[in-house]
Design a protein around this motif. Structure first.
Motif, PDB file in Angstrom:
ATOM      1  N   ALA A  84       0.830  -1.211   0.000  1.00  0.00           N
ATOM      2  CA  ALA A  84       0.000   0.000   0.000  1.00  0.00           C
ATOM      3  C   ALA A  84       0.858   1.251   0.000  1.00  0.00           C
ATOM      4  O   ALA A  84       1.963   1.255   0.554  1.00  0.00           O
ATOM      5  N   VAL A  85       0.344   2.275  -0.655  1.00  0.00           N
ATOM      6  CA  VAL A  85       0.998   3.593  -0.623  1.00  0.00           C
ATOM      7  C   VAL A  85      -0.065   4.596  -0.172  1.00  0.00           C
ATOM      8  O   VAL A  85      -1.100   4.742  -0.817  1.00  0.00           O
ATOM      9  N   VAL A  86       0.178   5.244   0.946  1.00  0.00           N
ATOM     10  CA  VAL A  86      -0.826   6.143   1.515  1.00  0.00           C
ATOM     11  C   VAL A  86      -0.296   7.570   1.533  1.00  0.00           C
ATOM     12  O   VAL A  86       0.760   7.829   2.120  1.00  0.00           O
ATOM     13  N   PRO A  87      -1.000   8.493   0.882  1.00  0.00           N
ATOM     14  CA  PRO A  87      -0.544   9.890   0.917  1.00  0.00           C
ATOM     15  C   PRO A  87      -0.836  10.526   2.281  1.00  0.00           C
ATOM     16  O   PRO A  87      -1.815  10.164   2.943  1.00  0.00           O
ATOM     17  N   ARG A  88       0.006  11.444   2.662  1.00  0.00           N
ATOM     18  CA  ARG A  88      -0.200  12.104   3.955  1.00  0.00           C
ATOM     19  C   ARG A  88       0.081  13.600   3.793  1.00  0.00           C
ATOM     20  O   ARG A  88       1.047  13.977   3.131  1.00  0.00           O
ATOM     21  N   VAL A  89      -0.746  14.405   4.390  1.00  0.00           N
ATOM     22  CA  VAL A  89      -0.530  15.858   4.376  1.00  0.00           C
ATOM     23  C   VAL A  89      -0.462  16.321   5.819  1.00  0.00           C
ATOM     24  O   VAL A  89      -1.385  16.085   6.594  1.00  0.00           O
ATOM     25  N   TRP A  90       0.642  16.932   6.169  1.00  0.00           N
ATOM     26  CA  TRP A  90       0.761  17.402   7.550  1.00  0.00           C
ATOM     27  C   TRP A  90       1.850  18.462   7.659  1.00  0.00           C
ATOM     28  O   TRP A  90       2.636  18.664   6.732  1.00  0.00           O
TER      29      TRP A  90
END
Lengths: 410, 100
Positions: A89-95
């Motif tokens: 899995a590849v999960v995008p993250r914005v923080w």
């Protein structure tokens, strides 16, 4: 056995008889044992909490870099990474970070609808991901459908005096005030992880940081579960493949683990140096006191020898004395260390180990009392004392009884 | 004070310390084996502990940390030797005589 019991009894009498020496050695050893143990318990607790976070962190984190600094990463790479063998899995993250007053907080956007996250954790019940299993003290967790809602850490809530339903205003980097309704507050038990956190939907975070839809802060890459022996090789293989992406930085979980251990180890190391200095002083004081007592006890040694005590017996009695003193001091020191950390909240040490945070988290200090630390404290308080005792007691015990008694009377 | 008192005090303290150690170990093993959905969801590798720089939680972060100090989970140590995925051999050939 009887002989040994008598020697222990005699050693205990000596401990009581030479009060000054006993007190001096005890106080010095207790101070050093309690300082070391209280730092070690906090250090081990922080390291364990860090390791626990790492356990759940992605196998690989990919971020963009520009001119050596972190920059948003293009989402077009998700497909490329997903196509790599072994990637589950590849999960995008914005923080990122934002200030409220002088306090720096972590703002984190999560993608609650991301199916790749769910597939990465297929063993977790999907519905339970959304509600009820999160450490919420009051209110509820984020809802994928609702806008402008956030869940905040306990420290943030305490800092702002906010409650569920309060409106939180944060000024973004582009000087735009953004308003959010507080949907929930994390509980204090989980504060070590989320004390400084403001959690929101990924699109809200994008809007707050003005990150375009085709960019993310970083990508979390999860590797398929394979044979544990091959897991590391697979992670490194995938990491090498991903590092072909231009303007990217690839970091594996192992690297982060090393970083954490080094960080806490370094900080505790500072205290350890202080502690070693204390320990050397204690050994010198113990040596000095034993020499002094040896002088005082000359008559007594002469008498014992004339009654049939051998040189070895006298040395044995002195060593038993030191072993009892060392054990007692280590036990008291460890008890003080435990009480200081667990019941008093480790003042001073907490500030040092927690760092110079802009927002002092209000969580309790994580402690880990390991058998290794206990054994180390016992070893390091008893062994130097035995060494500091053996030479003066040998010197004291080898004197001829007649000379010893005459010399002592003179 | 009787001789026995010293031994009793020592034994009691040893028991307290041993009990604390066992309680701590059990508590941690429960914590470690318990599923933590929030950490799974967020994936941040570090904890909410402040540091010498404002990039405390950053697994990616400003290079400023290299000049101040590192942070748990930070990337300062990324540049230390032993990182398995760094491939900077390109720089080895950028010398005047081309030697590594």
């Amino acid at each position: 056995m009887n002989r040994f019991r008598n020697q222990v009894n005699y050693a205990l009498s000596c401990i009581k008889r030479y009060k000054t020496r006993t007190l001096v050695i005890l106080i010095c050893l207790i101070v050093s044992a309690s300082v070391f143990s209280s730092v070690a318990f906090v250090k081990d607790g922080l390291s364990a909490q860090g390791a626990l976070s790492l356990k759940y962190s992605p196998d690989i984190t990919v971020q963009g870099i520009s001119a050596g600094r972190q920059a948003p990463l293009n989402t077009s790479y998700i497909g490329f990474i997903q196509a790599e063998a072994g990637v589950s899995a590849v999960v995008p993250r914005v923080w990122g970070y934002a200030n409220i007053g002088n306090n720096l907080l972590v703002i984190l956007g999560v993608d609650l609808q991301n199916s790749s996250f769910v597939s990465a954790y297929s063993h977790v019940n999907v519905s339970s991901i959304y509600q009820s299993i999160y450490p919420i003290e009051s209110g509820s967790f984020l809802d994928a459908q609702s806008n402008n809602t956030v869940v905040i850490g306990k420290a943030v809530a305490d800092l702002l005096g906010a409650k569920v339903g309060s409106i939180l205003t944060i000024v973004s980097e582009s000087n735009e005030p953004k308003q959010y309704t507080i949907a929930g507050i994390f509980n204090s038990e989980s504060g070590i992880y989320n004390a400084d956190m403001i959690l929101m939907n990924i699109n809200e975070a994008r809007s707050f940081f003005k990150i375009p839809n085709d960019k993310v802060t970083d990508l979390m890459v999860y590797i398929s579960n394979v044979d544990p022996a091959n897991q590391k090789s697979l992670v490194n293989y995938v990491a090498r493949e991903i590092s072909d992406i231009p303007n990217s930085r690839v970091v594996t979980k192992d690297v982060l683990l090393q970083a954490q251990q080094t960080t806490y180890g370094d900080r505790a190391g500072f205290f350890s140096v202080v502690w070693y200095v204390i320990l050397i002083s204690v050994a010198i004081i113990a040596f000095n006191q034993t020499v002094a007592v040896g002088h005082e006890s000359k008559f007594e040694v002469g008498l014992l020898k004339s009654l049939g005590f051998s040189t070895l017996d006298i040395i044995k009695v002195r060593l038993i004395e030191s072993a009892i003193l060392g054990t007692l001091a280590a036990a008291i020191g460890l008890t003080i260390g435990i009480i200081y950390d667990a019941f008093l909240g480790a003042p001073v040490i907490k500030d040092f180990m927690m760092g110079w945070a802009t927002l002092y988290p209000s969580f309790s200090v994580p402690l880990l009392i390991t058998p290794q630390t206990l054994l180390f404290v016992f070893a390091i308080t008893i062994v130097p004392l035995l060494f500091a005792t053996v030479i003066p007691s040998w010197h004291n015990a080898t004197v001829d009884p007649d000379i010893a008694m005459r010399g002592a009377r003179a | 004070m009787k001789n026995k008192t010293i031994l009793v005090v020592t034994m009691s303290l040893l028991l307290f310390v041993t009990f604390s150690c066992i309680a701590s170990e059990i508590s941690w093993s429960i914590t470690v084996n318990k599923s933590d959905s929030l950490r799974q969801l967020i994936g941040l590798p570090s904890i909410a502990v402040g540091n010498l720089n404002p990039s405390a939680r950053n697994p990616g972060l400003e290079i400023i940390c290299t000049s101040l100090y590192d942070s748990p989970g930070g990337y300062c140590y990324y540049f230390t030797p032993g990182v398995p995925v760094s491939n900077i051999t390109i720089f080895a050939n950028v010398t005047l005589d081309g030697t590594k």
